[in-house]
Write a protein that holds these residues in place. Structure first.
Motif, short mmCIF file in Angstrom:
data_model
loop_
_atom_site.label_atom_id
_atom_site.label_comp_id
_atom_site.label_asym_id
_atom_site.label_seq_id
_atom_site.Cartn_x
_atom_site.Cartn_y
_atom_site.Cartn_z
N LEU A 1 0.81 -1.22 0.00
CA LEU A 1 0.00 0.00 0.00
C LEU A 1 0.85 1.27 0.00
O LEU A 1 0.31 2.37 -0.07
CB LEU A 1 -0.96 0.01 1.20
N GLY A 2 2.16 1.14 0.11
CA GLY A 2 3.05 2.29 -0.05
C GLY A 2 3.27 3.13 1.19
O GLY A 2 3.60 4.32 1.09
N ALA A 3 3.13 2.55 2.39
CA ALA A 3 3.33 3.32 3.62
C ALA A 3 4.79 3.74 3.79
O ALA A 3 5.08 4.84 4.28
CB ALA A 3 2.87 2.52 4.82
N ASN A 4 5.73 2.86 3.40
CA ASN A 4 7.15 3.19 3.52
C ASN A 4 7.49 4.43 2.69
O ASN A 4 8.12 5.38 3.18
CB ASN A 4 7.99 1.99 3.09
N LEU A 5 7.05 4.44 1.43
CA LEU A 5 7.29 5.59 0.56
C LEU A 5 6.56 6.82 1.07
O LEU A 5 7.10 7.93 1.04
CB LEU A 5 6.85 5.27 -0.86
N ALA A 6 5.34 6.64 1.56
CA ALA A 6 4.58 7.77 2.09
C ALA A 6 5.31 8.41 3.26
O ALA A 6 5.35 9.65 3.37
CB ALA A 6 3.19 7.30 2.53
N GLY A 7 5.90 7.60 4.14
CA GLY A 7 6.64 8.15 5.27
C GLY A 7 7.85 8.95 4.83
O GLY A 7 8.13 10.03 5.36
N LYS A 8 8.57 8.44 3.83
CA LYS A 8 9.74 9.17 3.32
C LYS A 8 9.34 10.50 2.69
O LYS A 8 9.99 11.53 2.90
CB LYS A 8 10.48 8.30 2.30
N MET A 9 8.26 10.48 1.90
CA MET A 9 7.81 11.70 1.24
C MET A 9 7.28 12.71 2.25
O MET A 9 7.48 13.92 2.12
CB MET A 9 6.74 11.36 0.20
N LEU A 10 6.59 12.22 3.27
CA LEU A 10 6.07 13.09 4.32
C LEU A 10 7.20 13.78 5.06
O LEU A 10 7.17 15.00 5.30
CB LEU A 10 5.22 12.27 5.28
N ALA A 11 8.25 13.03 5.42
CA ALA A 11 9.39 13.61 6.10
C ALA A 11 10.12 14.61 5.22
O ALA A 11 10.52 15.69 5.67
CB ALA A 11 10.35 12.51 6.56
N GLU A 12 10.28 14.28 3.94
CA GLU A 12 10.96 15.20 3.02
C GLU A 12 10.21 16.51 2.87
O GLU A 12 10.81 17.59 2.85
CB GLU A 12 11.12 14.53 1.65
N ALA A 13 8.87 16.42 2.78
CA ALA A 13 8.07 17.65 2.65
C ALA A 13 8.19 18.51 3.90
O ALA A 13 8.22 19.75 3.81
CB ALA A 13 6.62 17.29 2.40
N GLY A 14 8.28 17.89 5.08
CA GLY A 14 8.43 18.66 6.31
C GLY A 14 9.78 19.34 6.42
O GLY A 14 9.89 20.47 6.90
N VAL A 15 10.82 18.65 5.95
CA VAL A 15 12.18 19.19 6.03
C VAL A 15 12.39 20.29 4.98
O VAL A 15 12.84 21.40 5.28
CB VAL A 15 13.22 18.07 5.87
N VAL A 16 12.06 19.94 3.73
CA VAL A 16 12.31 20.87 2.62
C VAL A 16 11.30 22.02 2.61
O VAL A 16 11.65 23.18 2.39
CB VAL A 16 12.28 20.12 1.27
N GLY A 17 10.03 21.69 2.87
CA GLY A 17 8.99 22.69 2.74
C GLY A 17 8.76 23.55 3.96
O GLY A 17 8.40 24.73 3.84
N SER A 18 8.95 22.97 5.15
CA SER A 18 8.64 23.71 6.38
C SER A 18 9.86 24.05 7.21
O SER A 18 9.73 24.67 8.27
CB SER A 18 7.64 22.89 7.22
N GLY A 19 11.04 23.61 6.79
CA GLY A 19 12.27 23.95 7.51
C GLY A 19 12.43 23.21 8.82
O GLY A 19 13.21 23.64 9.69
N LEU A 20 11.73 22.10 9.00
CA LEU A 20 11.85 21.32 10.23
C LEU A 20 12.97 20.30 10.10
O LEU A 20 13.44 20.01 9.01
CB LEU A 20 10.53 20.58 10.50
N HIS A 21 13.40 19.77 11.23
CA HIS A 21 14.24 18.58 11.21
C HIS A 21 13.29 17.38 11.19
O HIS A 21 12.26 17.38 11.86
CB HIS A 21 15.12 18.52 12.45
N GLY A 22 13.64 16.37 10.42
CA GLY A 22 12.76 15.21 10.31
C GLY A 22 13.51 13.95 9.95
O GLY A 22 14.59 14.00 9.38
N VAL A 23 12.90 12.81 10.28
CA VAL A 23 13.47 11.52 9.94
C VAL A 23 12.34 10.54 9.69
O VAL A 23 11.26 10.67 10.29
CB VAL A 23 14.39 11.01 11.08
#
Length: 316
Positions: free
Chosen positions: A23-45
């Motif tokens: 169902l793509g949860a692994n990819l969804a988690g990576k994309m969600l973290a990337e959007a938070g880091v790149v788009g919102s300036g947060l630290h994320g993993v």
């Protein structure tokens, strides 16, 4: 500067995605973290935990966010999530998907049912329940469940910018799968627009249970019965594969069936029920009675094998 709505003692806002392989949860988690880091300036993993990597087996994706002045030096599984995203409604039957939630945690479920019905099904006493028919949206848009779930998660996480997520989707898909970009963007937007949520008050004096570790086996070297007897064998009588289905199931039109057993030959889980009767000439013959959906994981191999179109794929 973006501000996180809440954090734990270590300064983390934590999200746990409960899913099954495929169902793509692994990819969804990576994309969600990337959007938070790149788009919102947060630290994320982001990191995931899964077993055999087989399609249909349970998967967990973990995402942590924190403010730029906080360092992330913790990649342990998330036990006290602020948000839980359940990618498959049937998961609650076999996995404690709401383990460790707090009174202010939010539970997002991929389902057609109402928040109140889901709260009762999952045995919750209260809290904030959100619902999105991610499977239905994905089937209509010919895309993946994870894009609809991401859209709903961004609606619920107002500190994340959905436009930045769309940039991440384009970046992730346009090189290898350019034809998937537009359906993915539509699926994401529909998930964002169509999610519904409702708050339910906890009973007075109610205390949430402590989280339970899911990586500790029930039977181990110090908990096994005398003689190492396996008291719960994994035979077919106890098997329920509804957790593996991803929205579509075979449907039998009895008037078209010629009882050729082509479906039974390709079925990996012996879902078809037969009965011996006499044919028109009085000879014994096996006649197909139907499908036992307890054992059906929705692979649809039988639909492809049927020579008379007696089997068709329909929404569960």
């Amino acid at each position: 500067m973006v501000q996180l709505p809440k954090v734990n003692d270590l300064g983390f806002f934590e999200i746990r995605l409960e899913s099954i392989g495929g169902l793509g949860a692994n990819l969804a988690g990576k994309m969600l973290a990337e959007a938070g880091v790149v788009g919102s300036g947060l630290h994320g993993v982001s990191f995931s935990s899964y077993g055999s990597e087989k399609k249909g087996s349970p998967v967990k994706a973990h995402i942590r966010f924190c403010m730029p002045d906080t360092l992330i030096r913790d990649t342990t599984p998330i036990e006290r999530p602020h948000i839980v995203g359940v990618f498959h409604e049937a998961l609650y039957k076999t996995v404690n998907v709401t383990s460790g939630i707090k009174e202010d945690s939010l539970v997002l479920v991929n389902s057609e049912k109402s928040p109140k019905v889901l709260m009762e099904r999952m045995g919750l006493a209260g809290g904030k329940i959100a619902v999105i028919d991610a499977t239905g949206i994905a089937l209509e848009e010919r895309n993946r469940v994870n894009m609809a779930m991401l859209g709903a998660l961004f609606r619920l996480c107002d500190f994340l910018d959905p436009e930045k997520m769309k940039d991440v989707i384009r970046k992730s898909l346009e090189k290898k799968y350019p034809s998937s970009v537009d359906p993915a963007l539509r699926t994401f937007q529909r998930g964002y627009d169509e999610v519904k949520f409702e708050n339910f008050a906890f009973p007075e004096g109610y205390t949430l249970p402590e989280p339970k570790r899911w990586d500790i086996p029930v039977l181990g070297y110090d908990t096994q019965p005398i003689g190492g007897v396996v008291v719960n064998p994994g035979n077919s009588v106890l098997k329920d594969l509804s957790i593996s289905r991803a929205g579509m199931m075979p449907h039998l039109a009895e008037d078209k069936c010629i009882h050729c057993a082509a479906c039974d030959n390709v079925c990996p889980d012996f879902c078809f029920v037969w009965e011996e009767k006499e044919d028109k000439k009085g000879r014994p013959q096996m006649f197909l009675q139907g499908i036992d959906y307890q054992y059906c994981k929705g692979c649809l191999k039988c639909v492809e094998a049927c020579p008379t179109d007696a089997l068709s794929s329909e929404r569960e």
